[in-house]
Design an enzyme around this catalytic site. Structure first.
Site, PDB file in Angstrom:
ATOM      1  N   GLU A  98       0.799  -1.239   0.000  1.00 32.34           N
ATOM      2  CA  GLU A  98       0.000   0.000   0.000  1.00 32.34           C
ATOM      3  C   GLU A  98       0.826   1.281   0.000  1.00 32.34           C
ATOM      4  O   GLU A  98       0.602   2.189   0.806  1.00 32.34           O
ATOM      5  CB  GLU A  98      -0.977  -0.029   1.197  1.00 32.34           C
ATOM      6  CG  GLU A  98      -1.924  -1.205   1.112  1.00 32.34           C
ATOM      7  CD  GLU A  98      -2.824  -1.386   2.328  1.00 32.34           C
ATOM      8  OE1 GLU A  98      -2.833  -0.517   3.206  1.00 32.34           O
ATOM      9  OE2 GLU A  98      -3.519  -2.412   2.393  1.00 32.34           O
TER      10      GLU A  98
ATOM     11  N   GLU B 187      -5.903 -10.694  -1.831  1.00 26.33           N
ATOM     12  CA  GLU B 187      -6.744 -10.565  -0.628  1.00 26.33           C
ATOM     13  C   GLU B 187      -8.228 -10.496  -0.996  1.00 26.33           C
ATOM     14  O   GLU B 187      -8.975  -9.658  -0.483  1.00 26.33           O
ATOM     15  CB  GLU B 187      -6.352  -9.306   0.160  1.00 26.33           C
ATOM     16  CG  GLU B 187      -4.887  -9.219   0.489  1.00 26.33           C
ATOM     17  CD  GLU B 187      -4.482  -7.965   1.271  1.00 26.33           C
ATOM     18  OE1 GLU B 187      -5.353  -7.255   1.800  1.00 26.33           O
ATOM     19  OE2 GLU B 187      -3.267  -7.706   1.342  1.00 26.33           O
TER      20      GLU B 187
HETATM   21  O1  9MR Z   1      -7.363  -8.512   8.123  1.00 24.07           O
HETATM   22  C1  9MR Z   1      -6.438  -7.675   8.793  1.00 24.07           C
HETATM   23  C2  9MR Z   1      -7.062  -7.179  10.079  1.00 24.07           C
HETATM   24  O2  9MR Z   1      -7.226  -8.251  10.986  1.00 24.07           O
HETATM   25  C3  9MR Z   1      -6.194  -6.099  10.703  1.00 24.07           C
HETATM   26  O3  9MR Z   1      -6.856  -5.539  11.811  1.00 24.07           O
HETATM   27  C4  9MR Z   1      -5.891  -5.031   9.670  1.00 24.07           C
HETATM   28  C5  9MR Z   1      -4.989  -3.967  10.248  1.00 24.07           C
HETATM   29  O4  9MR Z   1      -4.682  -3.002   9.318  1.00 24.07           O
HETATM   30  O5  9MR Z   1      -5.259  -5.617   8.545  1.00 24.07           O
HETATM   31  C6  9MR Z   1      -6.105  -6.515   7.902  1.00 24.07           C
HETATM   32  O6  9MR Z   1      -5.499  -6.986   6.722  1.00 24.07           O
HETATM   33  C7  9MR Z   1      -5.209  -6.002   5.739  1.00 24.07           C
HETATM   34  C8  9MR Z   1      -3.998  -6.453   4.965  1.00 24.07           C
HETATM   35  O7  9MR Z   1      -2.945  -6.721   5.838  1.00 24.07           O
HETATM   36  C9  9MR Z   1      -3.579  -5.418   3.945  1.00 24.07           C
HETATM   37  N1  9MR Z   1      -4.674  -5.049   3.079  1.00 24.07           N
HETATM   38  C10 9MR Z   1      -5.924  -4.712   3.732  1.00 24.07           C
HETATM   39  C11 9MR Z   1      -6.324  -5.821   4.700  1.00 24.07           C
HETATM   40  C12 9MR Z   1      -7.692  -5.532   5.302  1.00 24.07           C
HETATM   41  O8  9MR Z   1      -7.664  -4.363   6.045  1.00 24.07           O
END
Ligand code: 9MR
Length: 417
Positions: free
Chosen positions: A167, A284
């Site tokens: 990101e 994802e």
């Molecule tokens: O699914 C993840 C969630 O449990 C966390 O709280 C969050 C924190 O930012 O990150 C989520 O996963 C993310 C991923 O690492 C990067 N792309 C977006 C995903 C969803 O937010």
């Protein structure tokens, strides 16, 4: 332990092809991963390693994961704050648990993620943007280098690929175009204190430690060909390739909704193949459906199907990961039911549509001579005869030629009278 795919199942898959019986995914004895493996693909899922008992192979979630999928990624446990909570103190426990699980069940592990603005440990930054510890560029470069080299060394040969940077693009990409080559970077602490070359350095360090690991740049909102963030992503990756940065591909997160124009994903993948010759994978995926009504679930199933069909026709898209095993394990809030198993881990229409798309792709697939893919012609639109010989470079050229018989286009047979 997952049973290996038996010969009889394979035979039954092939028989159903030759007998042309009506296919019912509900009676299919094969699982998603069986088809993926037969087709040289990876279908995977993120695992909340910290809160799921994957050390126990009889756990119902663990079983579902290794039965249906052949790739895994840690949902949170291999991010920077988890792996290096205090400076110099590395915590590989949960990541190692995932690697061991994957090894027992013959699955690929993706690493997520070496460098991100979110889930940065507090000793680096309060929020991933502020440099509240007043690090210099040299300080931060050495912190990043140490993190990446330590983690890559620990997982060398065990984690097949990494989202090296996650990101890094800004949400606002106003004014970018393919012709001007521009992109706007997110003003994270990495960009502000180090500068854009933190990206080049991160990939280079990772590659030096494990030259066999595939290295990806991952982002959201860059999923559909032609979108402004997708264009910015392409421009950035092109810049990196031109500068000789060891990048193997782009990860499209695909946090989407059932109503989105999901065809744009496959188009994006083709573009990366044709222009840069690199991978473009789905990292994802989930599709918000809204309430669990049958209309919503069918619409969702169709969108999942389209995405998988596009994925199967792109040889530079080896991997498709879902962001959660079931509707009880999702970061999406509210009644959105975004995944392919419901809150009780039961298959939804979306699961069956994926199975069917895999089945159709497999049994009608007369393997296209992918080696013929070149960077120039639109050969992915080519038409083949049933012995696999190319008869036309495109459907248009084919229909102008007055052919008749059975042909293959996009992995599907069709009859031309
Ligand atoms: O699914 C993840 C969630 O449990 C966390 O709280 C969050 C924190 O930012 O990150 C989520 O996963 C993310 C991923 O690492 C990067 N792309 C977006 C995903 C969803 O937010």
């Amino acid at each position: 332990m997952r049973k290996t795919l038996s010969v009889s199942l394979l035979v039954s898959a092939c028989l159903s092809m030759s007998a042309q019986t009506t296919y019912d995914p509900k009676t299919d004895e094969l699982h998603l991963r069986d088809y993926a493996e037969m087709m040289g693909k990876y279908i995977g899922v993120c695992v909340p390693v910290g809160s799921m008992n994957i050390a126990n192979d009889n756990d119902k979630y663990a079983q579902k994961i290794y039965t249906e999928f052949n790739a895994v990624v840690a949902e949170n446990e291999m991010k920077m704050d988890a792996l290096q909570p205090n400076q110099g103190q590395f915590n590989y426990g949960n990541g190692d648990k995932l690697v061991a699980f994957a090894k027992r069940h013959n699955m690929k592990v993706r690493g997520h993620t070496l460098c991100w603005h979110s889930q940065v440990p507090k000793w680096i930054s309060e929020d991933g943007y502020q440099n509240n510890k007043n690090y210099t560029r040299a300080n931060l470069l050495s912190i990043l280098k140490r993190h990446i080299t330590s983690v890559m060394r620990h997982y060398k040969g065990k984690v097949a690929e990494w989202d090296v940077v996650n990101e890094t693009l800004d949400d606002n990409q106003w004014g970018v175009s393919l012709s001007n080559g521009k992109y706007n970077l997110r003003q994270s602490i990495w960009v502000k204190v180090i500068g854009e070359d933190f990206l080049d350095s991160a990939f280079t360090w990772a590659h030096r430690i494990d030259p066999d690991a595939k290295l990806y740049l991952n982002d959201y909102g860059a999923d559909f060909y032609g979108g402004s963030k997708a264009t910015a992503m392409y421009n950035l990756v092109k810049r990196m390739k031109d500068d000789g940065v060891p990048i193997d591909g782009v990860g499209l997160q695909c946090h989407l909704s059932s109503g989105d124009a999901v065809e744009g994903i496959a188009k994006n993948a083709r573009f990366y193949k044709q222009k840069l010759g690199i991978d473009c994978i789905i990292t994802e995926l989930e599709l918000k459906a809204g309430a669990s009504t049958s209309a919503n679930l069918s619409k969702q199933a169709e969108a999942y199907r389209k995405i998988l069909e596009g994925f199967l026709t792109n040889p530079n898209a080896p991997t498709m990961m879902l962001w959660g095993i079931d509707d009880n394990h999702t970061w999406i809030e509210g009644d959105q039911n975004p995944l392919i198993f419901d809150k009780n881990l039961q298959p939804k229409p979306a699961y069956y549509s994926l199975l069917e798309a895999f089945h159709n792709g497999y049994v009608t697939d007369i393997h296209q001579p992918w080696a013929e893919y070149s960077a120039s012609a639109a050969v992915d639109d080519a038409v083949y005869d049933i012995s696999g010989r190319k008869v036309a470079d495109s459907l248009e050229e084919f229909s102008a030629d007055g052919n008749s018989g059975i042909f293959i286009h996009n992995h599907k047979k069709f009859i031309q009278r």
